[in-house]
Design a protein around this motif. Structure first.
Motif, PDB file in Angstrom:
ATOM      1  N   HIS A 146      13.779   5.258   6.700  1.00  0.00           N
ATOM      2  CA  HIS A 146      14.704   5.805   5.439  1.00  0.00           C
ATOM      3  C   HIS A 146      14.538   5.391   4.274  1.00  0.00           C
ATOM      4  O   HIS A 146      13.988   3.889   4.475  1.00  0.00           O
ATOM      5  N   ILE A 147      14.157   6.082   3.226  1.00  0.00           N
ATOM      6  CA  ILE A 147      12.837   5.717   2.144  1.00  0.00           C
ATOM      7  C   ILE A 147      13.706   6.019   1.054  1.00  0.00           C
ATOM      8  O   ILE A 147      13.749   6.936   0.780  1.00  0.00           O
ATOM      9  N   VAL A 148      14.047   4.733  -0.126  1.00  0.00           N
ATOM     10  CA  VAL A 148      14.201   5.583  -1.100  1.00  0.00           C
ATOM     11  C   VAL A 148      12.962   5.737  -2.416  1.00  0.00           C
ATOM     12  O   VAL A 148      13.031   3.944  -2.190  1.00  0.00           O
ATOM     13  N   ARG A 201       0.731  -1.612  -0.345  1.00  0.00           N
ATOM     14  CA  ARG A 201       0.477  -0.048   0.088  1.00  0.00           C
ATOM     15  C   ARG A 201       0.669   1.110  -0.117  1.00  0.00           C
ATOM     16  O   ARG A 201       0.287   2.446  -0.370  1.00  0.00           O
ATOM     17  N   CYS A 202       2.230   0.990   0.854  1.00  0.00           N
ATOM     18  CA  CYS A 202       2.642   2.918   0.517  1.00  0.00           C
ATOM     19  C   CYS A 202       3.160   2.926  -1.167  1.00  0.00           C
ATOM     20  O   CYS A 202       4.091   2.566  -1.736  1.00  0.00           O
ATOM     21  N   VAL A 203       3.089   4.315  -1.148  1.00  0.00           N
ATOM     22  CA  VAL A 203       3.057   4.296  -2.373  1.00  0.00           C
ATOM     23  C   VAL A 203       4.460   5.526  -2.172  1.00  0.00           C
ATOM     24  O   VAL A 203       5.325   7.168  -2.884  1.00  0.00           O
ATOM     25  N   ALA A 204       5.285   5.694  -1.224  1.00  0.00           N
ATOM     26  CA  ALA A 204       6.620   6.190  -0.758  1.00  0.00           C
ATOM     27  C   ALA A 204       6.171   7.763  -0.897  1.00  0.00           C
ATOM     28  O   ALA A 204       7.095   8.464  -1.575  1.00  0.00           O
ATOM     29  N   CYS A 205       5.549   7.994  -0.230  1.00  0.00           N
ATOM     30  CA  CYS A 205       5.697   9.714  -0.056  1.00  0.00           C
ATOM     31  C   CYS A 205       5.867  10.511   0.802  1.00  0.00           C
ATOM     32  O   CYS A 205       6.581  11.378   0.647  1.00  0.00           O
ATOM     33  N   LYS A 206       7.530   9.528   1.706  1.00  0.00           N
ATOM     34  CA  LYS A 206       8.005  10.013   2.539  1.00  0.00           C
ATOM     35  C   LYS A 206       7.030  10.779   3.975  1.00  0.00           C
ATOM     36  O   LYS A 206       8.421  10.994   4.481  1.00  0.00           O
ATOM     37  N   ILE A 207       5.750  11.077   4.451  1.00  0.00           N
ATOM     38  CA  ILE A 207       5.553  11.980   4.776  1.00  0.00           C
ATOM     39  C   ILE A 207       5.943  10.892   6.385  1.00  0.00           C
ATOM     40  O   ILE A 207       5.871  11.809   7.673  1.00  0.00           O
ATOM     41  N   CYS A 208       5.731   9.680   6.566  1.00  0.00           N
ATOM     42  CA  CYS A 208       6.148   9.021   8.041  1.00  0.00           C
ATOM     43  C   CYS A 208       7.800   8.849   8.148  1.00  0.00           C
ATOM     44  O   CYS A 208       8.472   9.514   8.932  1.00  0.00           O
ATOM     45  N   GLU A 209       8.622   9.766   7.004  1.00  0.00           N
ATOM     46  CA  GLU A 209       9.250   9.893   6.649  1.00  0.00           C
ATOM     47  C   GLU A 209      10.206  11.300   7.977  1.00  0.00           C
ATOM     48  O   GLU A 209      10.848  10.906   8.262  1.00  0.00           O
ATOM     49  N   VAL A 242       0.453   8.991  11.580  1.00  0.00           N
ATOM     50  CA  VAL A 242       0.260  10.220  10.056  1.00  0.00           C
ATOM     51  C   VAL A 242       0.441   9.710   8.210  1.00  0.00           C
ATOM     52  O   VAL A 242      -0.029   9.911   8.130  1.00  0.00           O
ATOM     53  N   CYS A 243       0.291   7.979   8.367  1.00  0.00           N
ATOM     54  CA  CYS A 243       0.066   7.813   6.923  1.00  0.00           C
ATOM     55  C   CYS A 243      -0.948   7.708   6.183  1.00  0.00           C
ATOM     56  O   CYS A 243      -2.367   7.509   7.244  1.00  0.00           O
ATOM     57  N   PRO A 244      -1.719   8.789   5.387  1.00  0.00           N
ATOM     58  CA  PRO A 244      -2.503   8.737   4.806  1.00  0.00           C
ATOM     59  C   PRO A 244      -3.114   7.525   3.765  1.00  0.00           C
ATOM     60  O   PRO A 244      -3.965   7.275   3.698  1.00  0.00           O
ATOM     61  N   PHE A 245      -2.327   6.399   3.852  1.00  0.00           N
ATOM     62  CA  PHE A 245      -2.755   5.112   2.856  1.00  0.00           C
ATOM     63  C   PHE A 245      -2.872   3.958   3.632  1.00  0.00           C
ATOM     64  O   PHE A 245      -2.917   2.859   3.698  1.00  0.00           O
ATOM     65  N   ASP A 246      -2.676   4.291   5.114  1.00  0.00           N
ATOM     66  CA  ASP A 246      -2.212   3.155   5.834  1.00  0.00           C
ATOM     67  C   ASP A 246      -1.843   2.011   5.543  1.00  0.00           C
ATOM     68  O   ASP A 246      -2.104   1.094   5.486  1.00  0.00           O
ATOM     69  N   ALA A 247      -0.415   2.583   4.782  1.00  0.00           N
ATOM     70  CA  ALA A 247       0.461   1.515   4.708  1.00  0.00           C
ATOM     71  C   ALA A 247       1.151   0.616   5.622  1.00  0.00           C
ATOM     72  O   ALA A 247       1.810   0.125   5.598  1.00  0.00           O
ATOM     73  N   ILE A 248       1.062   1.829   6.608  1.00  0.00           N
ATOM     74  CA  ILE A 248       2.101   1.451   7.872  1.00  0.00           C
ATOM     75  C   ILE A 248       1.342   1.027   9.193  1.00  0.00           C
ATOM     76  O   ILE A 248       0.383   1.586   9.362  1.00  0.00           O
ATOM     77  N   GLU A 249       1.431  -0.035   9.899  1.00  0.00           N
ATOM     78  CA  GLU A 249       0.800  -0.421  10.734  1.00  0.00           C
ATOM     79  C   GLU A 249       2.135  -1.110  11.607  1.00  0.00           C
ATOM     80  O   GLU A 249       2.809  -1.340  11.940  1.00  0.00           O
TER      81      GLU A 249
HETATM   82  S1  SF4 Z   1       3.342   8.100   4.866  1.00  0.00           S
HETATM   83 FE1  SF4 Z   1       2.587   5.901   4.235  1.00  0.00          FE
HETATM   84  S2  SF4 Z   1       1.982   5.777   2.564  1.00  0.00           S
HETATM   85 FE2  SF4 Z   1       3.803   7.039   2.744  1.00  0.00          FE
HETATM   86  S3  SF4 Z   1       6.321   6.533   2.907  1.00  0.00           S
HETATM   87 FE3  SF4 Z   1       5.169   6.036   4.675  1.00  0.00          FE
HETATM   88  S4  SF4 Z   1       4.746   4.514   5.196  1.00  0.00           S
HETATM   89 FE4  SF4 Z   1       4.688   4.997   2.912  1.00  0.00          FE
END
Ligand code: SF4
Ligand code: SF4
Lengths: 199, 377
Positions: free
Chosen positions: A88-90, A71-79, A128-135
């Motif tokens: 750390h996201i690339v 589900r993660c779209v790599a928006c980097k908000i969580c980072e 903060v994840c808007p896509f419920d990608a991280i739990e």
């Molecule tokens: S906030 Fe959610 S969607 Fe965005 S990078 Fe983090 S896990 Fe992925």
């Protein structure tokens, strides 16, 4: 009488002691004394305490059906928001021309690492994840002899299925599933609805 | 050489920094004449973690998990204090149910803290184990409640500006009611064990007396000040949150010795139980967080309070816990300062210890109730 307080306290301790054993409990019952508390020690590793559903311990990434459908779209908000900066996201992944690559209609991260030796399981990334990608996970038996190697979780280690999420946190997962269902783009209706302003 | 002309030397000893009696990494340099303390110098800073500076480099909401680690016994009250400061700064209204949940959590925290500190104090007095374990058994039940609501036993990170992060789970209030209603039984038991115990009375009465004037002058707060007879409780004088709605008393001591400090805490727990029973009875339905608070915790970076300053304070179990925030209009605080009760209450340690025996210094320190995470920050 001097010493009465001490004796009263000792009697209480004796009562507690007796009530930890079946025989002692019987003695208390026969003599009409109030029963104390039972033994509360949990013999960990042999028996484990049931933890609450919301119990949280390190985040994981959720995927639907197959691991490439994360589900993660790599928006980097969580980072950005992680207080100790341990994510750390690339990404998102791009092709040679610099256009974002998509799988199942979504961009995805090339790398996603969480240094669990720094992570404090605060749950802010989930909030903060808007896509419920991280739990948040609830696996706590992960001691390691290394500071870096095993404690730095990479994408493969972080990916877990939605079924797993439903299994460990049924209440929360059902709320998330409903929310995602509501967000899904509806299949285009055959008759385009007339916009309200056109009337 | 007769006894009168015998030359004695002062002896300087180190208590701590790694010593079980100092409750963490805290060091006391005591100068002794025989067994009597003539000088005592506290040394702190071993656990300094740069909390305030870190808080100035991250968003307002991101500081919440760090406040859990200030006074790690009372994560909920710490969260509460910061939430109040942010609410003042940003003009946020808390939801009704959110206020109730926060107050319930804060009072449960007080129970947790007071049982634990009493247990530790008794440990320091030499009653190894028994009172401490009885206390921890009770603490465990409340920590289970915290885990069910927030997901963590000690590092709760639960309170947010505008309410609490998520509503309490189903059946939680029933469980809380049961635990709270059974708590006085434990307190009676605990008091049977301790209050009338002659050994404890001999050991703790008239030891480490803190006079009322000194308590006021040194701005001592919390149970320590109240044990010296200072009628000062932020819940009463400031009336923050929904505390004015509840009927409760502020127990006061008369002498200001170690025994009074112990007993005031026991009485405070009884008052906390009263507050909890009222709150658990009246708790309304509705959302646990106001819409604005919800927006802030979902997107902390969008929260940019207007320029200005705010001071939010709560009666934490240890005293007045204040958070001072200065905003420059950005999403991060310009200045973030904490008034830590443990730290300020510790300043009178020497005054209380002078003229006492070295063994008394240990229980005097224990009766102040410090947590080094908060002293050093
Ligand atoms: S906030 Fe959610 S969607 Fe965005 S990078 Fe983090 S896990 Fe992925
Ligand atoms: S749980 Fe907290 S510390 Fe851990 S990755 Fe998420 S935001 Fe960072």
């Amino acid at each position: 009488m001097v010493g009465r307080g001490v004796l009263k306290g000792m009697w209480l301790v004796l009562r507690e002691f007796l009530s930890t054993y079946p025989l002692g409990r019987m003695v208390l019952r026969v003599t009409g004394q109030p029963a104390g508390n039972r033994l509360v020690t949990v013999q960990y590793p042999d028996e484990k305490q049931q933890h609450a559903e919301r119990f949280r311990y390190f985040p994981f990434l959720v995927y639907d059906q197959t691991p490439d459908n994360l589900r993660c779209v790599a928006c980097k908000i969580c980072e950005q928001e992680c207080p100790p900066q341990c994510i750390h996201i690339v990404g998102p992944a791009k092709d040679e021309q610099g256009r974002p690559l998509k799988v199942h209609g979504r961009t995805y991260p090339v790398e996603f690492d969480i240094d669990t030796s720094i992570c404090m399981s605060c749950r802010i990334c989930v909030d903060v994840c808007p896509f419920d990608a991280i739990e948040m996970d609830n696996q706590y038996e992960m001691s390691s002899t290394e500071r870096f190697g095993e404690m730095a979780f990479n994408k493969e280690k972080l990916l877990k299925s939605n079924e797993y999420f439903q299994q460990i946190k049924p209440t929360e997962a059902s709320v998330v599933d409903q929310r995602l269902e509501a967000k899904k783009p509806k299949p285009a209706p055959t008759q385009p609805p007339t916009p309200p302003s056109a009337a | 050489m007769s006894a009168t002309t015998a030359e004695t030397q002062l002896l300087e000893i180190n208590l701590g920094p790694q010593h079980p009696s100092t409750h963490g990494v805290f060091r006391m340099i005591a100068t002794l004449d025989g067994e009597t303390i003539v000088k005592l110098k506290p040394v702190m800073g071993y656990l300094h973690r740069n909390h305030e500076q870190i808080g100035e480099g991250i968003t307002y909401v991101a500081s919440f998990p760090f406040t859990d680690r200030l006074d790690y016994f009372n994560a909920m009250s710490n969260n509460f204090g910061l939430a109040l400061a942010i609410e003042k700064l940003g003009g946020i209204q808390a939801s009704e149910r959110g206020e109730y949940v926060r107050v319930i959590m804060a009072e449960l925290t007080r129970l947790v803290n007071h049982v634990a500190v009493t247990g530790f104090l008794l440990n320091d007095m030499g009653a190894f184990g028994t009172p401490l374990l009885y206390a921890f058994r009770e603490r465990e039940r409340i920590l289970d409640l915290f885990e069910a609501a927030s997901g963590s036993r000690m590092m709760c990170n639960y309170v947010r500006p505008g309410g609490v992060r998520e509503d309490v789970p189903v059946q939680w209030l029933e469980r809380a009611r049961e635990i709270v209603n059974n708590f006085p039984i434990f307190l009676d038991e605990f008091e049977t064990l301790l209050t009338e115990n002659e050994i404890i009375q001999q050991r703790a009465k008239h030891v480490g007396v803190l006079p009322k004037t000194l308590a006021v002058n040194a701005s001592i707060t919390g149970p320590m000040a109240r044990a010296s007879g200072v009628n000062y409780d932020i819940r009463k004088v400031d009336g923050y949150s929904i505390y004015p709605k509840f009927a409760f008393k502020v127990p006061l001591g008369s002498v200001g010795d170690v025994y009074d400090r112990y007993y005031v805490r026991i009485l405070e727990m009884r008052e906390s139980v009263k507050i909890l029973q009222q709150a658990l009875k009246d708790i309304p339905g509705g959302p646990a967080i106001s819409p604005k608070g919800q927006a802030i915790s979902k997107a902390p970076r969008t929260f940019k309070p207007p320029k200005g300053e705010a001071y939010g304070r709560v009666e934490s179990p240890k005293g007045e816990l204040g958070f001072y925030l200065v905003s420059d209009g950005s999403s991060q605080p310009y200045r973030y300062h904490i008034r830590a009760p443990s730290f300020i209450n510790l300043t009178v340690l020497e005054d209380m210890c002078l003229g006492q025996k070295v063994a008394d210094a240990i229980i005097i320190l224990g009766s102040i109730d410090i947590v080094l995470g908060e002293v050093d920050r």
